[in-house]
Design a protein around this motif. Sequence first.
Motif, PDB file in Angstrom:
ATOM      1  N   MET A  97      41.294  68.324  57.890  1.00 16.97           N
ATOM      2  CA  MET A  97      41.093  68.088  56.469  1.00 16.97           C
ATOM      3  C   MET A  97      39.880  67.170  56.294  1.00 16.97           C
ATOM      4  N   ALA A  98      39.044  67.488  55.359  1.00 10.58           N
ATOM      5  CA  ALA A  98      37.831  66.705  55.117  1.00 10.58           C
ATOM      6  C   ALA A  98      38.168  65.390  54.440  1.00 10.58           C
ATOM      7  N   ASP A  99      37.390  64.352  54.764  1.00 11.00           N
ATOM      8  CA  ASP A  99      37.598  63.043  54.160  1.00 11.00           C
ATOM      9  C   ASP A  99      37.432  63.080  52.647  1.00 11.00           C
ATOM     10  N   ALA A 100      36.610  63.968  52.154  1.00 12.39           N
ATOM     11  CA  ALA A 100      36.369  64.057  50.708  1.00 12.39           C
ATOM     12  C   ALA A 100      37.638  64.443  49.957  1.00 12.39           C
ATOM     13  N   ALA A 101      38.573  65.088  50.636  1.00 14.82           N
ATOM     14  CA  ALA A 101      39.808  65.523  49.991  1.00 14.82           C
ATOM     15  C   ALA A 101      40.791  64.361  49.812  1.00 14.82           C
ATOM     16  N   ILE A 102      40.553  63.265  50.500  1.00 14.41           N
ATOM     17  CA  ILE A 102      41.440  62.117  50.400  1.00 14.41           C
ATOM     18  C   ILE A 102      41.054  61.295  49.171  1.00 14.41           C
ATOM     19  N   ALA A 103      42.018  61.110  48.291  1.00 17.18           N
ATOM     20  CA  ALA A 103      41.761  60.338  47.065  1.00 17.18           C
ATOM     21  C   ALA A 103      41.567  58.866  47.426  1.00 17.18           C
ATOM     22  N   LYS A 104      40.589  58.271  46.793  1.00 19.02           N
ATOM     23  CA  LYS A 104      40.323  56.851  47.014  1.00 19.02           C
ATOM     24  C   LYS A 104      40.527  56.104  45.715  1.00 19.02           C
ATOM     25  N   GLU A 105      41.147  54.951  45.845  1.00 21.63           N
ATOM     26  CA  GLU A 105      41.308  54.134  44.652  1.00 21.63           C
ATOM     27  C   GLU A 105      39.980  53.461  44.325  1.00 21.63           C
ATOM     28  N   PRO A 106      39.809  53.060  43.091  1.00 23.24           N
ATOM     29  CA  PRO A 106      38.553  52.422  42.686  1.00 23.24           C
ATOM     30  C   PRO A 106      38.311  51.125  43.470  1.00 23.24           C
ATOM     31  N   GLU A 107      37.122  50.962  43.977  1.00 24.60           N
ATOM     32  CA  GLU A 107      36.779  49.777  44.765  1.00 24.60           C
ATOM     33  C   GLU A 107      36.882  48.488  43.959  1.00 24.60           C
ATOM     34  N   VAL A 108      36.628  48.582  42.654  1.00 24.96           N
ATOM     35  CA  VAL A 108      36.655  47.388  41.812  1.00 24.96           C
ATOM     36  C   VAL A 108      38.022  46.706  41.846  1.00 24.96           C
ATOM     37  N   LEU A 109      39.087  47.447  42.115  1.00 25.81           N
ATOM     38  CA  LEU A 109      40.425  46.857  42.160  1.00 25.81           C
ATOM     39  C   LEU A 109      40.558  45.796  43.240  1.00 25.81           C
ATOM     40  N   ASN A 110      39.738  45.884  44.283  1.00 23.28           N
ATOM     41  CA  ASN A 110      39.838  44.959  45.411  1.00 23.28           C
ATOM     42  C   ASN A 110      38.848  43.801  45.354  1.00 23.28           C
ATOM     43  N   LEU A 111      38.053  43.741  44.307  1.00 27.79           N
ATOM     44  CA  LEU A 111      37.102  42.646  44.135  1.00 27.79           C
ATOM     45  C   LEU A 111      37.734  41.511  43.349  1.00 27.79           C
ATOM     46  N   LYS A 112      37.241  40.303  43.555  1.00 21.91           N
ATOM     47  CA  LYS A 112      37.652  39.190  42.713  1.00 21.91           C
ATOM     48  C   LYS A 112      37.043  39.410  41.330  1.00 21.91           C
ATOM     49  N   MET A 113      37.718  38.926  40.325  1.00 21.60           N
ATOM     50  CA  MET A 113      37.206  39.055  38.959  1.00 21.60           C
ATOM     51  C   MET A 113      35.780  38.521  38.875  1.00 21.60           C
ATOM     52  N   SER A 114      35.516  37.398  39.522  1.00 17.88           N
ATOM     53  CA  SER A 114      34.187  36.783  39.481  1.00 17.88           C
ATOM     54  C   SER A 114      33.132  37.608  40.197  1.00 17.88           C
ATOM     55  N   GLU A 115      33.531  38.419  41.151  1.00 20.39           N
ATOM     56  CA  GLU A 115      32.602  39.309  41.850  1.00 20.39           C
ATOM     57  C   GLU A 115      32.313  40.567  41.028  1.00 20.39           C
ATOM     58  N   ALA A 116      33.311  41.026  40.302  1.00 19.79           N
ATOM     59  CA  ALA A 116      33.190  42.280  39.563  1.00 19.79           C
ATOM     60  C   ALA A 116      32.569  42.113  38.181  1.00 19.79           C
ATOM     61  N   PHE A 117      32.751  40.931  37.582  1.00 21.52           N
ATOM     62  CA  PHE A 117      32.315  40.719  36.201  1.00 21.52           C
ATOM     63  C   PHE A 117      31.550  39.405  36.081  1.00 21.52           C
ATOM     64  N   ASP A 118      30.338  39.497  35.568  1.00 20.29           N
ATOM     65  CA  ASP A 118      29.506  38.294  35.466  1.00 20.29           C
ATOM     66  C   ASP A 118      30.041  37.302  34.431  1.00 20.29           C
ATOM     67  N   TRP A 119      30.926  37.731  33.554  1.00 20.28           N
ATOM     68  CA  TRP A 119      31.497  36.855  32.540  1.00 20.28           C
ATOM     69  C   TRP A 119      32.724  36.087  33.034  1.00 20.28           C
TER      70      TRP A 119
END
Length: 74
Positions: free
Chosen positions: A1-23
């Motif tokens: 099975m190709a890796d593209a077929a595996i659903a990935k969750e959004p990367e932003v979920l694993n970032l700190k709020m301060s890393e993801a949003f400048d505000w």
Amino acid sequence: MADAAIAKEPEVLNLKMSEAFDWSDDKTVVRDAIWDYFMENNNHDTVKTEEAEKPFLDMKDADVRDWVEKNLKK
């Protein structure tokens, strides 16, 4: 099975709020900030919070960011 077929969750979920949003200077991880938001808004019902957070796993990064901007930005 190709890796593209595996659903990935959004990367932003694993970032700190301060890393993801400048505000934000919050060190809480985005997924936890969303969890906290739902817990506060549904009488700390874990089952309801889990159900409310599930759709975020299938969203695109931009959609998660948009939701956070609209609901968590103070």
